[in-house]
Design an enzyme around this catalytic site. Structure first.
Site, short mmCIF file in Angstrom:
data_model
loop_
_atom_site.label_atom_id
_atom_site.label_comp_id
_atom_site.label_asym_id
_atom_site.label_seq_id
_atom_site.Cartn_x
_atom_site.Cartn_y
_atom_site.Cartn_z
N ASP A 89 0.85 -1.19 0.00
CA ASP A 89 0.00 0.00 0.00
C ASP A 89 0.88 1.24 0.00
O ASP A 89 2.08 1.17 0.32
CB ASP A 89 -0.94 0.01 1.21
CG ASP A 89 -0.18 0.12 2.53
OD1 ASP A 89 0.73 -0.70 2.75
OD2 ASP A 89 -0.47 1.02 3.33
N GLU A 151 -0.03 -0.74 5.71
CA GLU A 151 0.97 -0.22 6.65
C GLU A 151 0.83 1.27 6.86
O GLU A 151 0.99 1.77 7.99
CB GLU A 151 2.38 -0.55 6.12
CG GLU A 151 3.50 -0.27 7.12
CD GLU A 151 4.03 1.15 7.07
OE1 GLU A 151 4.75 1.56 8.00
OE2 GLU A 151 3.73 1.88 6.09
#
Length: 450
Positions: A89, A151
């Site tokens: 991400d 994250e």
């Protein structure tokens, strides 16, 4: 063919896969569509399979993007197992008008590639893929590959590893969410500051009152707040809150010129604080006012302000207990009575710092490997940022050595417009990680037989 030459033959394919990956807008923040995050997940599963990984699982946790947990068995019973970590991400692009090219259209630049997430952290995932390809899917160690998809925003995965330690059992970890202090300087990160938030609030009047009629006696909430915030630093800009840990920094740090450029400090504006930059940025505390509620200048009335509030971000020494550090700041603010007014202080989120042990065989192997990858001695630095998952992994596998390095560099504009990665850094990181697996396997076997 030596390792460097082998990696050179892989670079065109790695660049192409990095472009494919960074073209996917895998932002896992609320308000962004989840489909691109799942698309990135699926592409990585495909790439891992193509690199020879056959054991690939998907871990699903509540309100969390899917986590890839893959495994390559050890080639022999006496080989160690290494966990390779990365996240697919990315940060939101922010103001796209500040980008020189669309953030999710990977754009070649001199010596590299520009796109959101290209450095943080998709280049480091491509490093793992490059290592697998360099060894044709049969590395000299066992591997556990953990690629998470949330994250940047945070998720249930941060605290998950201690609840399932067998899944993450290993002898060493490479947390590839870091990089070099400057391009061409191989760097091991040996500390992460902890982080905490505190909100301080002032209420003095039932409602605003005419500043001409009441100013001078009616307690101005904004003045009270400003006076309180001014106690947090001394005349030099150093932290004036007793009890927050600060130590001398003995590793590598930026030059002042480098830091001024990286931070975008305007000409003629001095840096705050005293002592080395390493102390101010890594082995000492920092308190930043990250938000303040007060009347805006454009809409200000001639009135005494009845209410004001500020959010403070505290960064503290890697070895200081997070609750202790946050409690020290809260106690300091709570003890103040600016103009006789009591402050309301509320604790926000807090997370620990991290300081890995650096004397074991994995660290020795890593230093040798980084020297091979970049052709020069590695530097030791710390980071003012935090990676909450690292603490969860360390709790799950307390005896594993933790290494933090990667293909990023401090000038890559992570979390900022025009993020980029240099292909020279990507290539060197692949060589270094592959060399680390070789060196660590040899050291591990030698230690087991001695």
């Amino acid at each position: 063919m030596d390792l460097g030459s082998r990696v050179d033959t892989l670079m065109d394919g790695l660049r192409a896969d990095l472009e494919r990956l960074t073209a996917i807008p895998s932002v896992a923040f609320p308000g962004f569509p989840p489909e691109p995050v799942h698309q990135a997940h699926d592409l990585l599963v495909e790439l891992l399979r193509d690199a020879g990984v056959t054991r690939i699982d998907r871990l699903d946790l509540p309100d969390t993007s899917p986590i890839i947990v893959a495994e390559v068995p050890p080639p022999t019973p006496d080989a160690p197992t290494v966990l390779l970590y990365g996240h697919y991400d990315v940060q939101p692009p922010g103001d796209e008008s500040l980008w020189l090219s669309p953030p999710f259209e990977p754009t070649p630049i001199e010596g590299g590639l520009r796109a959101r997430g290209v450095a943080d952290d998709k280049s480091n995932i491509v490093v793992h893929l490059g290592v697998l390809r360099a060894y044709e899917g049969r590395p000299p160690v066992g591997l556990k590959i953990v690629l998470e998809g949330q994250e940047e925003f945070g998720s249930a995965f941060d605290d998950y590893p201690p609840t399932d330690p067998d899944r993450f059992a290993c002898d060493a970890m490479v947390i590839a969410d870091m990089g070099n202090i400057r391009p061409g300087s191989p760097t091991l990160t040996t500390g992460l500051r902890g982080a905490s938030e505190v909100v301080v609030e002032v209420r003095t009047l039932a409602e605003p009152r005419h500043s001409g009629e009441f100013g001078g006696a009616a307690p101005d909430a904004l003045l009270v707040l400003i006076k309180a915030l001014a106690t947090l630093h001394d005349v030099h800009g150093d932290i004036a809150v007793e009890g927050l840990r600060r130590e001398e920094w003995t590793g590598t740090t930026y030059t002042e010129e480098e830091f001024r450029s990286l931070a975008g400090v305007r000409d003629g504006v001095p840096l705050i604080g005293s002592g080395s930059l390493g102390e101010r940025l890594w082995s000492g505390p920092a308190i930043t006012v990250v938000g303040i509620d007060a009347p805006s200048v454009d809409h200000a009335a001639s009135a005494v302000v009845p209410y004001a509030r500020a959010k403070l971000n505290l960064r503290f020494h890697p070895r200081q207990d997070p609750k202790e550090a946050q409690g020290i700041l809260i106690a300091h603010l709570g003890s103040l009575r600016p103009f006789g007014v009591t402050l309301s202080v509320t604790a926000g989120d807090t997370g620990p710092g991290f300081e890995p042990a650096t004397g074991g065989p994995a660290y020795r192997a890593a230093r040798t490997a980084l020297r091979e990858g970049w052709g020069t001695e590695p530097e030791l630095v710390a980071s003012g940022g935090s990676i909450p998952l690292v603490n969860g992994l360390q709790k799950a596998v307390p005896d594993a050595e933790v290494l933090l390095f990667g293909a990023q560099d401090s000038m890559c504009n992570l979390h900022a417009p025009n993020e980029r990665v240099l292909f020279s850094e990507l290539r060197s990181a692949v060589v270094a990680e592959a060399a680390f697996l070789r060196e660590y396997a040899e050291a591990f076997r030698a230690g087991a037989t001695s």
